[in-house]
Write an enzyme that holds these catalytic residues in place. Sequence first.
Site, PDB file in Angstrom:
ATOM      1  N   TYR A 149       0.731  -1.243   0.004  1.00 31.14           N
ATOM      2  CA  TYR A 149       0.089   0.036   0.036  1.00 31.14           C
ATOM      3  C   TYR A 149       0.888   1.284  -0.148  1.00 31.14           C
ATOM      4  O   TYR A 149       1.692   1.310   0.964  1.00 31.14           O
ATOM      5  CB  TYR A 149      -0.875   0.131   1.319  1.00 31.14           C
ATOM      6  CG  TYR A 149      -1.805   1.346   1.266  1.00 31.14           C
ATOM      7  CD1 TYR A 149      -2.905   1.322   0.324  1.00 31.14           C
ATOM      8  CD2 TYR A 149      -1.692   2.088   2.355  1.00 31.14           C
ATOM      9  CE1 TYR A 149      -3.763   2.546   0.571  1.00 31.14           C
ATOM     10  CE2 TYR A 149      -2.342   3.313   2.367  1.00 31.14           C
ATOM     11  CZ  TYR A 149      -3.572   3.611   1.398  1.00 31.14           C
ATOM     12  OH  TYR A 149      -4.312   4.520   1.782  1.00 31.14           O
ATOM     13  N   ASP A 232       9.252   3.833   0.114  1.00 31.43           N
ATOM     14  CA  ASP A 232       8.189   4.476   0.826  1.00 31.43           C
ATOM     15  C   ASP A 232       8.327   4.323   2.363  1.00 31.43           C
ATOM     16  O   ASP A 232       8.337   3.161   2.715  1.00 31.43           O
ATOM     17  CB  ASP A 232       6.770   3.794   0.373  1.00 31.43           C
ATOM     18  CG  ASP A 232       5.489   4.294   0.971  1.00 31.43           C
ATOM     19  OD1 ASP A 232       5.742   5.103   2.005  1.00 31.43           O
ATOM     20  OD2 ASP A 232       4.480   3.861   0.605  1.00 31.43           O
ATOM     21  N   LYS A 259       3.547  10.641   8.097  1.00 26.85           N
ATOM     22  CA  LYS A 259       3.017  10.139   9.538  1.00 26.85           C
ATOM     23  C   LYS A 259       3.835  10.979  10.641  1.00 26.85           C
ATOM     24  O   LYS A 259       3.545  12.241  10.949  1.00 26.85           O
ATOM     25  CB  LYS A 259       3.389   8.428   9.726  1.00 26.85           C
ATOM     26  CG  LYS A 259       2.770   7.791   8.652  1.00 26.85           C
ATOM     27  CD  LYS A 259       1.458   7.378   8.800  1.00 26.85           C
ATOM     28  CE  LYS A 259       0.901   6.171   7.979  1.00 26.85           C
ATOM     29  NZ  LYS A 259      -0.430   6.248   8.094  1.00 26.85           N
TER      30      LYS A 259
HETATM   31  C1  LIG Z   1       3.473   2.483   3.585  1.00 33.92           C
HETATM   32  C2  LIG Z   1       2.315   3.594   3.208  1.00 33.92           C
HETATM   33  N1  LIG Z   1       2.515   4.515   2.234  1.00 33.92           N
HETATM   34  C3  LIG Z   1       1.511   5.593   2.182  1.00 33.92           C
HETATM   35  C4  LIG Z   1       0.795   5.639   3.043  1.00 33.92           C
HETATM   36  C5  LIG Z   1      -0.457   6.748   2.733  1.00 33.92           C
HETATM   37  O1  LIG Z   1      -0.440   7.824   3.760  1.00 33.92           O
HETATM   38  P1  LIG Z   1      -1.503   9.033   4.089  1.00 33.92           P
HETATM   39  O2  LIG Z   1      -2.518   7.981   4.947  1.00 33.92           O
HETATM   40  O3  LIG Z   1      -0.933   9.919   4.908  1.00 33.92           O
HETATM   41  O4  LIG Z   1      -1.892   9.448   2.697  1.00 33.92           O
HETATM   42  C6  LIG Z   1       0.362   4.865   3.989  1.00 33.92           C
HETATM   43  C7  LIG Z   1      -0.851   5.158   5.170  1.00 33.92           C
HETATM   44  O5  LIG Z   1      -0.691   4.324   5.681  1.00 33.92           O
HETATM   45  C8  LIG Z   1       1.250   3.838   4.075  1.00 33.92           C
HETATM   46  O6  LIG Z   1       1.051   2.998   5.204  1.00 33.92           O
END
Ligand SMILES: Cc1ncc(COP(=O)(O)O)c(C=O)c1O
Length: 437
Positions: A149, A232, A259
């Site tokens: 994700y 990521d 985060k």
């Molecule tokens: C690995 C990862 N990338 C991207 C995101 C997306 O971040 P946001 O919720 O701040 O859009 C998340 C959200 O949990 C995530 O776990």
Amino acid sequence: MGIVIKYIRQNLGSERDFKEAARSLPGGSTRSALYWPPFPLYMDRGKGTRLWDVDGNERIDFNFNNTSLILGHNHPKVVSAIRGLLEKGFTLGSPTELEPKLAEELVGRLKGADLIRFTPSGTEANMQAIRLARSYTGKNKLAKCLGAYHGSYDAVATTPKARTGIPDEVLENALFFPYNDAEAAEALVKRHKNELAAVVVEPTQRDMTPRPGFLQAVREVTEQHGVPLIFDEVISFRLSHGGAQEYYGVTPDITCMGKIIGGGYPVGAYASTEEIMEPLIIPESKLPEMAGPKLGFSGTFNAHPTSMTAGMEVMKVMQPGVYDRMSALGARVREGLKSVLDKGGVTAHVGGAGSFFHIIWTDEEVFDFETSATGNRVLARYFTLGMMNRGFFYLGHTNVSAITTEDEADSLIEAARGTLEELKPLVKEHAQHLLTP
Ligand SMILES: Cc1ncc(COP(=O)(O)O)c(C=O)c1O
């Protein structure tokens, strides 16, 4: 009394709020991940490691807004800095000195980065990082791990059979390989090197950790063929002072964050080298007829002063020793949960690294999307409710914060023991093979 009945009786206000909210909000809120059956808890306030819901139930938080509140709720340093900001006006429509401060702090933590850009979310950090890689390489395809994700964005659909609404043309640009399969990653990059704009990997995909050599192999093959590697680190950046890339000793070309770096306020960021960031650089000029950057990217709430202020306060506290303590506490919880399961006669996988911990209800070794999908979801849901009933906010990407105490961690393990006992008839009903003789 059954786990679900206990949950409903304990949370009548939340049940009412959920029904009312669902009249105007599909699913009862604006985050699909925040629905769980029979209804989610509606929260009233938080302080430190504690949360209080609308029924007045107090719970020890082990979710921390999906890992983002690394210093817990309303940390005094963050509150005081935000109060100071409110006096001055919290969004001024022009750059502030807060933004370069956090930028310098974060770039200083990343080995392979010279420059950084802020976004309002982790989703947009990935979106922009991918656009940057496409602009830099002039190529379109994106390779990613199956099931990973990277936010709610079409180009990073979690699987080739993505959810409704994503055009086939977008999916055609996505290539998938299993997490932890170095050979598959190498073969894919070699086969598509002339079309690939980037490979994006979450160093610890959800609760899975990289097998020795996996991240290194992806790094080597992408470097060899000139394909930018994006890590990521929206979640994994909390693994150490320099993120998962420092923790595992592998440096990507582009890092996405989110985060914790916003101190609880909306945030995202992507960082890279000056060479890769070049399309974003605006040529300096004092003349109004100056040329713009090759790649424009703006956003009304990018680098919001609240996020920059709170993020900076958090980063000041998050020094290397703090990460070490959190990792030790995370290990204590993982060990404790393993022991509870062993003694309770139930086989399950306890995953996670650093401050993360997670139970997957399977007897398989979990190392990629397929093996993680063997986890029994019904048991996971009942376990969550059982832990909520015992006074824990145990949800999703469970983790310890920098202010979680040993006693709180031990009380979680004790509650897991009680919940498992209560769960055993359900294990028998839904996944008998997990019961050890
Ligand atoms: C690995 C990862 N990338 C991207 C995101 C997306 O971040 P946001 O919720 O701040 O859009 C998340 C959200 O949990 C995530 O776990």
